[in-house]
Design a protein around this motif. Structure first.
Motif, mmCIF file in Angstrom:
data_model
loop_
_atom_site.group_PDB
_atom_site.id
_atom_site.type_symbol
_atom_site.label_atom_id
_atom_site.label_comp_id
_atom_site.label_asym_id
_atom_site.label_seq_id
_atom_site.Cartn_x
_atom_site.Cartn_y
_atom_site.Cartn_z
ATOM 1 N N MET A 251 -23.950 32.125 -9.665
ATOM 2 C CA MET A 251 -22.512 31.434 -9.268
ATOM 3 C C MET A 251 -22.088 30.571 -10.091
ATOM 4 O O MET A 251 -20.694 30.627 -10.752
ATOM 5 C CB MET A 251 -22.844 30.980 -7.954
ATOM 6 C CG MET A 251 -21.566 30.483 -7.393
ATOM 7 S SD MET A 251 -21.683 30.138 -5.549
ATOM 8 C CE MET A 251 -21.806 31.629 -4.491
ATOM 9 N N CYS B 10 -23.010 37.921 -6.936
ATOM 10 C CA CYS B 10 -24.154 37.185 -6.234
ATOM 11 C C CYS B 10 -24.854 38.374 -5.144
ATOM 12 O O CYS B 10 -26.115 38.204 -4.923
ATOM 13 C CB CYS B 10 -23.464 36.159 -5.486
ATOM 14 S SG CYS B 10 -23.001 34.746 -6.600
ATOM 15 N N ILE C 36 -29.544 31.631 -6.925
ATOM 16 C CA ILE C 36 -28.498 32.527 -7.145
ATOM 17 C C ILE C 36 -27.129 31.510 -7.912
ATOM 18 O O ILE C 36 -26.728 31.922 -8.599
ATOM 19 C CB ILE C 36 -27.790 32.603 -5.566
ATOM 20 C CG1 ILE C 36 -29.031 33.682 -4.900
ATOM 21 C CG2 ILE C 36 -26.766 33.351 -5.933
ATOM 22 C CD1 ILE C 36 -28.635 34.185 -3.555
#
Length: 388
Positions: A236, A96, A231
């Motif tokens: 994720m 990330c 993200i």
């Protein structure tokens, strides 16, 4: 301070894990018995340069892609579930962070440090009062001169007390909506953590995921520019489900191997009167399916990340993998228990699968399966055919 050279290839990384098998396995029993952090295993991974597996090579890491990370997670999970889960969650945080480093010099510098010194990165996405919803935050960044103040009450922070840094979700500012979130890098020296509850659980005891109250002041340059919603969707959610599923598959594989070994010993004692147990075939079939599912989605994720333009939305297949792996791995361990009988039920001995079964039950509550099935159902009702 640790200085280790990252493995040059995925094959080399797997060989390094195999060399640590005895260390990781011994740590599994201690961590489970004491609900303590598997320090010996994590230290061994650090010394082997395996904590920087997901750090891009440009920053000094191995730059391994999702398929290689999944294989490593399965291999580590065979030896210690808690260590495997810690390693997997740590690699997820690095994945990330990496894209955000392109526009944030402070993040780029941190990735270089993390690779060189084998830092351990934890996640703080849970929070009191949001009902387990990853995409919502009550905590918000508060401007303090050139810095930002952050305070958050988290329900679980896996290995937070042992981590060198934390990735924290929060609202962009005090006026932002609950789903207008950013991801913030918090270094250990910038953070004040206070444990607010115990960690004495059924399984995955070595992850040390106690609730924590976090206070920190960080430079604005440690706030990732990309919205957390992007993200989460792009990295994720799919990668976490891939790596979690890989760890669970590895743990179930070890339970299966213990059942096979138990049956081999039993056959040697009974000679010609022994009847092979068909449950071993069922377990093998399930594990073959799980391994194929993990590898398939890992390859899809890697292809999506490498493709130009809009990445493929992997939410539905990632959710489906998480649900399937968390349920089927438990069934494998339960069958191993039946095959091994009292030797499997015991907390000690080479045929014990008690820890395996307890650890694997954690998968059903790491983001509840019912919630993921509800999300997938809602998406499926849009009319798209996700089986194509």
């Amino acid at each position: 301070m640790t200085s280790a050279v990252a493995p040059a290839t995925a094959v080399e990384a797997l060989a390094r894990v195999d060399a640590l098998r005895d260390t990781l396995s011994a740590g599994a029993e201690t961590a489970d018995r004491t609900a303590g952090f598997p320090q010996q295993g994590i230290d061994a991974l650090k010394e082997s340069g395996l904590l920087s597996a997901a750090v891009p090579a440009a920053y000094g890491g191995a730059g391994l892609t999702a398929p290689a990370l999944a294989e490593l997670a399965m291999r580590i999970g065979r030896h210690c579930s808690s260590t495997g889960m810690i390693w997997a969650m740590h690699q997820l945080q690095l994945a990330c962070l990496a894209p955000g480093a392109e526009s944030r010099p402070l993040l780029a510098d941190y990735l270089r440090t993390a690779a060189a010194e084998q830092h351990l990165v934890a996640s703080v996405t849970s929070e009191v009062g949001i009902g387990g919803n990853l995409r919502m935050s009550r905590a918000a960044l508060v401007p303090v001169g050139e810095d930002c103040l952050l305070e958050k009450h988290a329900t679980t922070v896996s290995y937070g007390e042992q981590a060198d840094s934390l990735l924290v979700t929060a609202r962009r500012d005090q006026q932002a909506a609950a789903d207008d979130q950013v991801l913030v890098l918090v270094l250990r020296e910038q953070a004040r953590l206070r444990r607010t509850g115990p960690w004495n659980t059924l399984g995955m005891r070595g992850t040390c995921s106690a609730p924590q109250h976090l206070q920190a002041v960080v430079p604005r340059g440690q706030v990732l520019a990309e919205p957390f919603s992007a993200i989460a969707a792009r990295v994720m959610v799919p990668l976490s489900h891939i790596l979690w599923a890989a760890v669970w598959t590895g743990t179930a594989t070890d339970a299966f191997r213990r059942a096979v070994r138990f049956s081999q010993v039993k056959a040697a004692r009974q000679s010609g009167t022994f009847v092979p147990d068909p449950r071993l075939g069922r377990m093998h079939a399930t594990l073959t399916m799980l391994r194929a599912e993990v590898r398939g989605l890992a390859a899809d994720f890697a292809d999506s990340r490498a493709a130009e333009g809009s990445p493929r939305d992997l939410t539905v297949p990632a959710n489906a993998l998480k649900v399937s792996a968390s349920e089927e791995s438990v069934r494998v361990a339960a069958l191993a228990l039946e095959v091994c009988g009292m030797a499997g039920y015991s907390e000690e001995g080479e045929f014990s699968v008690a820890r395996h079964l307890r650890d694997l039950y954690s998968g059903r509550v790491m983001i509840a399966n019912d919630k993921l099935n509800a999300v997938n159902t809602e998406l499926l009702l849009t009319g798209e055919d996700f089986l194509d």
